[in-house]
Scaffold this motif. Sequence first.
Motif, PDB file in Angstrom:
ATOM      1  N   ARG A   5       0.817  -1.210   0.000  1.00 32.13           N
ATOM      2  CA  ARG A   5       0.000   0.000   0.000  1.00 32.13           C
ATOM      3  C   ARG A   5       0.852   1.264   0.000  1.00 32.13           C
ATOM      4  NH1 ARG A   5      -5.534  -0.136   1.104  1.00 32.13           N
ATOM      5  NH2 ARG A   5      -6.382  -2.228   1.356  1.00 32.13           N
ATOM      6  N   ASP A   6       2.124   1.152   0.414  1.00 26.31           N
ATOM      7  CA  ASP A   6       3.021   2.308   0.378  1.00 26.31           C
ATOM      8  C   ASP A   6       3.314   2.759  -1.046  1.00 26.31           C
ATOM      9  OD1 ASP A   6       3.174   2.454   3.082  1.00 26.31           O
ATOM     10  OD2 ASP A   6       5.137   1.511   3.265  1.00 26.31           O
ATOM     11  N   ALA A   7       2.981   1.917  -2.037  1.00 30.26           N
ATOM     12  CA  ALA A   7       3.222   2.279  -3.430  1.00 30.26           C
ATOM     13  C   ALA A   7       2.163   3.236  -3.961  1.00 30.26           C
ATOM     14  CB  ALA A   7       3.269   1.023  -4.301  1.00 30.26           C
ATOM     15  N   ARG A   8       1.124   3.477  -3.176  1.00 31.45           N
ATOM     16  CA  ARG A   8       0.087   4.422  -3.591  1.00 31.45           C
ATOM     17  C   ARG A   8       0.598   5.851  -3.362  1.00 31.45           C
ATOM     18  NH1 ARG A   8      -5.271   3.331  -0.462  1.00 31.45           N
ATOM     19  NH2 ARG A   8      -3.824   3.791   1.223  1.00 31.45           N
ATOM     20  N   GLY A   9       0.117   6.806  -4.160  1.00 33.01           N
ATOM     21  CA  GLY A   9       0.503   8.205  -3.954  1.00 33.01           C
ATOM     22  C   GLY A   9       1.737   8.587  -4.745  1.00 33.01           C
ATOM     23  N   HIS A  10       2.366   9.701  -4.336  1.00 34.83           N
ATOM     24  CA  HIS A  10       3.462  10.240  -5.159  1.00 34.83           C
ATOM     25  C   HIS A  10       4.843   9.794  -4.741  1.00 34.83           C
ATOM     26  CE1 HIS A  10       4.008  13.243  -1.977  1.00 34.83           C
ATOM     27  NE2 HIS A  10       2.742  13.557  -2.090  1.00 34.83           N
ATOM     28  N   GLY A  11       5.008   9.095  -3.638  1.00 36.97           N
ATOM     29  CA  GLY A  11       6.269   8.439  -3.329  1.00 36.97           C
ATOM     30  C   GLY A  11       7.207   9.194  -2.415  1.00 36.97           C
ATOM     31  N   VAL A  12       7.383  10.494  -2.617  1.00 37.12           N
ATOM     32  CA  VAL A  12       8.373  11.227  -1.822  1.00 37.12           C
ATOM     33  C   VAL A  12       7.938  11.324  -0.363  1.00 37.12           C
ATOM     34  CG1 VAL A  12       9.601  13.419  -1.573  1.00 37.12           C
ATOM     35  CG2 VAL A  12       9.147  12.512  -3.849  1.00 37.12           C
ATOM     36  N   SER A  13       6.651  11.495  -0.111  1.00 36.43           N
ATOM     37  CA  SER A  13       6.169  11.542   1.275  1.00 36.43           C
ATOM     38  C   SER A  13       6.495  10.247   1.998  1.00 36.43           C
ATOM     39  CB  SER A  13       4.653  11.778   1.306  1.00 36.43           C
ATOM     40  OG  SER A  13       4.322  13.055   0.832  1.00 36.43           O
TER      41      SER A  13
END
Length: 583
Positions: free
Chosen positions: A79-87
């Motif tokens: 689930r950490d692969a969701r979103g834009h990544g840098v956060s």
Amino acid sequence: MWKFKHLPDIVVITTLALVVGIGAGFGAILTEGLVELVHHIFFETKLWGLLDGMGIYHLMIIPALGALLFAPIIIHFARDARGHGVSEVLEAVSVHGGRIPPRVGVVKSIASGLCIGSGGSVGLEGPIAQIGSALGSTVGQIFTLTEDRIRLLLACGAGAGISATFHAPITGTIFALELILGHVEARYFSAVVISAVVADTIAQLHRASCFVAPPYTLVSVWELYFYAILGVFAALGALTFTKVLFKMEELWSKVPVSDYIRPALGALVLGVIAIILFQFDGFQVNDFPRLFGIGYETISDALNGSLPLQVIFALFLIKIFTTSLTLGSGGSGGTFTPSLFMGAMLGGTFGIIIHGWFPGITAEPGAYALAGMAAFLGAAAHAPFTAIIVAFEITHNFYIILPIMLATVISTLVAQSLSPTSMYTLKLVKRGIKIRRGAPEHATDVMETTTVGEAMSTEVETVPLTMPLFHLMEKFDQSHRHGFPVVDETGELAGVVSIKDLDAAIAGGQLSGRTVAEIATTDLLVAYPYEPMGAALQRLGVREISRLPVVKEEGSRQLVGILLRTDIIKGYNEALAKRSQKK
């Protein structure tokens, strides 16, 4: 491996930085290749001819199909692969000692390739930076290095990812030091430079530079006033984007549909916008919507001054919405390139207007698009050094250094004065995560470096909503506990019930026929496994309670543990002991 770890520090770090750079370079090539392959299958072959009869409606169907493919991959594997990544990378540095699960890099590459290749309005640099970070973290964990070294290799991977994406090793280095580590030190600088240069060298085997811009110059000293004004507009635009992005994530988290379906719904909305815009001239390039994908061609068009005013301004506004839509609904991709896109559109708009009013003392609109790119990114990311360098390095245009520096510094100062958080840190700060800044040896509150998941109790006694109060009374007597989480018929968290709630019911008289559902507190405060204990402790103090149910993630009711005050004390003592051992 034991002998290698005990070699001189410079040998260990240099060797591993080289390995991370090689891995990040090939990771960038593979991810970019996946994007191109997915784009070819979906848009060029129309899914091997299956969508030939759909007409323009394929612009709505393809993004939704891509979302239906990547959503289960993210849900089931990382689930950490969701979103834009840098956060997520910043969270790993600040909370998890630089540790990122190895699978995150693989899943991020696949998910982002499917999302961007099928039209997601996001960038590729965030995913590649996260892939490089996961690689660097994994290498550090394999060699059982200290947390400081793991963080350094993570930063090497992030910088290498940016370097490989834009063919910009200086930008990658500054990005890693300014945004990821938050400090500059000679030994760390050297390691990051090695990774960035190696990654860029390998990535250049795949493709050339993304952008081409004419050699603009400063026409008149009076132009500096216009560039300063552009900096203010860029700051306001960047703040708007950051707020819209965060609000979009909040909005979509409340949509009552499955996580498997939510990204597809967002993609359908994106497709509808593309179909509407496709009816107007200027909003497509090579029969492909400008708002789809990364947008390199559109940025280049803005830098060369070939977009009309109404198109370039509309693209600025639409990109804010579509990038926020893609990420907010659960897509996977970066915000770095979209920030450059928005900045170029905003700067180009400003340049067209100013050059029309003052043609004798101003440069062509493309010069303002270039300055707008840097100013917008600097304000959105709170990273002026990275923004200034990237504008020069990706366009090879060093002739308007003063205007770009002025616009970027002003935009960053205005943005920081209006909001202490950036597009990368707002979500983390809202979750109570304190961003790690400064040299590794600087002390950090252990409450901010220990997560709820490390301290919570995973064996949780619960009571059902339907339990009679007489049975609840017996359970309190037998367990000697002061409260229990309450679950519904599906086993999901529905509330909490305390012994005070039961005492109040007893004082009210009638207990016969009454159930836990009638006295439980359903207006809940909860904790999440990934957040720092400091945030959970503050939440306990809000209502002066002694326990917090821990659910899987924001928006979820899946109970994974419970955090008691005794757990916090125990976790605090263990963290102190761990820090003492390191020293």
